[in-house]
Design an enzyme around this catalytic site. Structure first.
Site, PDB file in Angstrom:
ATOM      1  N   MET A 117       0.819  -1.209   0.000  1.00  0.00           N
ATOM      2  CA  MET A 117       0.000   0.000   0.000  1.00  0.00           C
ATOM      3  C   MET A 117       0.856   1.262   0.000  1.00  0.00           C
ATOM      4  O   MET A 117       1.781   1.403   0.794  1.00  0.00           O
ATOM      5  CB  MET A 117      -0.908   0.012   1.235  1.00  0.00           C
ATOM      6  CG  MET A 117      -1.898  -1.118   1.277  1.00  0.00           C
ATOM      7  SD  MET A 117      -2.959  -1.046   2.768  1.00  0.00           S
ATOM      8  CE  MET A 117      -1.785  -1.570   4.042  1.00  0.00           C
ATOM      9  N   ALA A 167       8.632  -3.241  -5.768  1.00  0.00           N
ATOM     10  CA  ALA A 167       8.462  -1.902  -6.330  1.00  0.00           C
ATOM     11  C   ALA A 167       8.158  -0.870  -5.253  1.00  0.00           C
ATOM     12  O   ALA A 167       8.696   0.246  -5.260  1.00  0.00           O
ATOM     13  CB  ALA A 167       7.349  -1.916  -7.379  1.00  0.00           C
ATOM     14  N   LYS A 168       7.305  -1.224  -4.296  1.00  0.00           N
ATOM     15  CA  LYS A 168       6.962  -0.287  -3.219  1.00  0.00           C
ATOM     16  C   LYS A 168       8.169  -0.019  -2.330  1.00  0.00           C
ATOM     17  O   LYS A 168       8.410   1.123  -1.911  1.00  0.00           O
ATOM     18  CB  LYS A 168       5.810  -0.860  -2.391  1.00  0.00           C
ATOM     19  CG  LYS A 168       5.402  -0.004  -1.187  1.00  0.00           C
ATOM     20  CD  LYS A 168       5.007   1.401  -1.601  1.00  0.00           C
ATOM     21  CE  LYS A 168       4.285   2.160  -0.503  1.00  0.00           C
ATOM     22  NZ  LYS A 168       4.979   2.182   0.784  1.00  0.00           N
ATOM     23  N   LEU A 169       8.959  -1.049  -2.040  1.00  0.00           N
ATOM     24  CA  LEU A 169      10.167  -0.855  -1.238  1.00  0.00           C
ATOM     25  C   LEU A 169      11.155   0.071  -1.951  1.00  0.00           C
ATOM     26  O   LEU A 169      11.780   0.935  -1.327  1.00  0.00           O
ATOM     27  CB  LEU A 169      10.827  -2.196  -0.936  1.00  0.00           C
ATOM     28  CG  LEU A 169      10.162  -3.064   0.136  1.00  0.00           C
ATOM     29  CD1 LEU A 169      10.784  -4.452   0.150  1.00  0.00           C
ATOM     30  CD2 LEU A 169      10.267  -2.424   1.514  1.00  0.00           C
ATOM     31  N   ASN A 172       9.955   3.575  -1.651  1.00  0.00           N
ATOM     32  CA  ASN A 172      10.261   4.098  -0.323  1.00  0.00           C
ATOM     33  C   ASN A 172      11.752   4.394  -0.168  1.00  0.00           C
ATOM     34  O   ASN A 172      12.131   5.376   0.485  1.00  0.00           O
ATOM     35  CB  ASN A 172       9.812   3.108   0.750  1.00  0.00           C
ATOM     36  CG  ASN A 172       8.303   3.084   0.927  1.00  0.00           C
ATOM     37  OD1 ASN A 172       7.583   3.824   0.270  1.00  0.00           O
ATOM     38  ND2 ASN A 172       7.823   2.218   1.793  1.00  0.00           N
TER      39      ASN A 172
END
Length: 295
Positions: A117, A167-169, A172
C-alpha cells in the site's frame, strides 16, 4: 449479492487478520461495499472479532494487514487455508518471505497476491490508496473488487507475488534518500544565507526538483516529522533492501549511507513514529532548525 471474481467462484466472505491503523479503515470500506468481512486481531478493536480458526476456515480471500515482514513470517505460514482460497497480503513486507510462503500455499491449492500500500490511514479510509500488485493473473482478477474498493490506482508489476512489494520498497528507498538529500541541500543553502522556503520554491521545476520537494518540503520546513509511520519500520524496510542488494550482488553504496543515517536516528530517538526523524537529526547536528532563526 455475492461479487463474482474471475472463474473460480464468488468471493462471499473476506477474512482480515489485522484491524489496526490501516486494517480498520479497510475493513470498514469492504463492509460498506457489501462484502461479508470476518476480522481477527489479538488486540481490542472497534469491530467485532472472531477466532483465528473461524476466520481462516471461512474466508474465500484472507487479507493480512500486519505491521511488517516479521509478523507475516511468524503468523501466515501456519495458517490452515482451504484450497481455492487466495491470500491477499497488504503488508509492506519482504518479497523473499512472500515468495517462500506463496510456494508453500501453492502446493496446497492456495493462491497469493501481494499488494503493498502507498498511503496512510486517511487514504485507506477514503479509498485512495496506491497499490503495487504482484501475483498470478487469475488470483489478481479474483481479488480485483477488493482492491478497487480501497484504491485509486492498481499498479501491476508481474506474476511473482512479491513483485509489487519490491516496487513499493524501491519507491520508499528513493523517498528516504530524497528526504535526507533535500535536508542536506537546504542546510547548505541556509548556511550561505538563503531562506529555505525561498530556496525550495526556486528548486521547483529545476533539475533538482523531486516528488519529495513538491509534496513534503512543507512538512520538513514546518518541523512536522510525519508521524504516521514508525522510524523502526523505516529502518526495517531499508534493511530488507540492503539484504536484497547483497543477495543480488548489486551496488548499494549510496543507499547504505541513507540506511546508516536512519539507524543513527533510531538510536537517538527510539522506535517512535516519524518518517522525517533522520532529517531532524541532520538539523540537530548542523545546529540549525528550519522552524527557527539561523544559529
Amino acid at each position: 449479492m455475492p461479487r463474482t471474481c474471475g472463474t473460480v467462484g464468488p468471493v462471499t466472505r473476506v477474512g482480515v487478520l489485522g484491524a489496526g491503523r490501516m486494517g480498520l479503515p479497510l475493513v470498514r470500506r469492504w463492509t460498506a461495499a457489501g462484502f461479508d468481512v470476518l476480522v481477527h486481531d489479538p488486540a481490542p478493536v472497534d469491530v467485532p472479532v472472531h477466532p483465528l480458526a473461524e476466520v481462516t476456515s471461512a474466508a474465500d480471500v484472507l487479507v493480512t494487514v500486519l505491521p511488517g515482514a516479521a509478523e507475516v513470517a511468524a503468523v501466515v505460514p501456519g495458517l490452515d487455508l482451504r484450497p481455492g482460497t487466495v491470500w491477499l497480503d497488504l503488508t509492506s513486507g519482504d518479497p523473499r518471505t512472500t515468495g517462500r510462503i506463496a510456494q508453500g500455499f501453492a502446493s496446497r491449492g492456495v493462491g497469493t497476491v501481494a499488494a503493498a500500500m502507498g498511503g496512510g490511514p486517511p487514504e485507506a479510509a477514503d479509498g485512495t490508496l496506491d497499490l503495487f500488485v504482484g501475483g498470478a493473473s487469475a488470483d489478481v482478477e479474483r481479488v480485483a473488487p477488493l482492491l478497487a474498493a480501497v484504491s485509486r490506482s492498481v499498479r501491476r508489476l508481474g506474476e511473482a507475488p512479491g513483485a509489487g512489494q519490491t516496487a513499493k520498497l524501491v519507491a520508499n528507498l528513493l523517498w528516504f534518500a530524497q528526504s535526507v538529500a533535500v535536508t542536506e541541500a537546504l542546510l547548505l543553502g541556509r548556511s550561505a544565507g538563503l531562506d529555505p522556503a525561498v530556496l525550495t520554491q526556486a528548486l521547483a521545476g529545476s533539475a533538482g526538483d523531486s516528488a519529495f520537494l513538491q509534496r513534503h518540503a512543507g512538512a520538513l520546513l514546518a518541523g512536522d516529522h510525519l508521524t504516521t509511520f514508525g522510524l523502526d519500520r523505516c529502518v526495517e524496510e531499508l534493511e530488507v533492501l540492503e539484504r536484497m542488494a547483497q543477495d543480488a550482488a548489486v551496488p548499494f553504496d549510496l543507499h547504505r549511507g541513507v540506511l546508516d543515517l536512519h539507524r543513527q536516528a533510531l538510536a537517538e530517538f527510539g522506535p517512535v513514529p516519524g518518517e522525517l526523524l533522520a532529517a531532524h537529526l541532520l538539523q540537530l547536528r548542523a545546529g540549525e532548525s528550519f522552524t527557527g532563526p539561523r544559529g
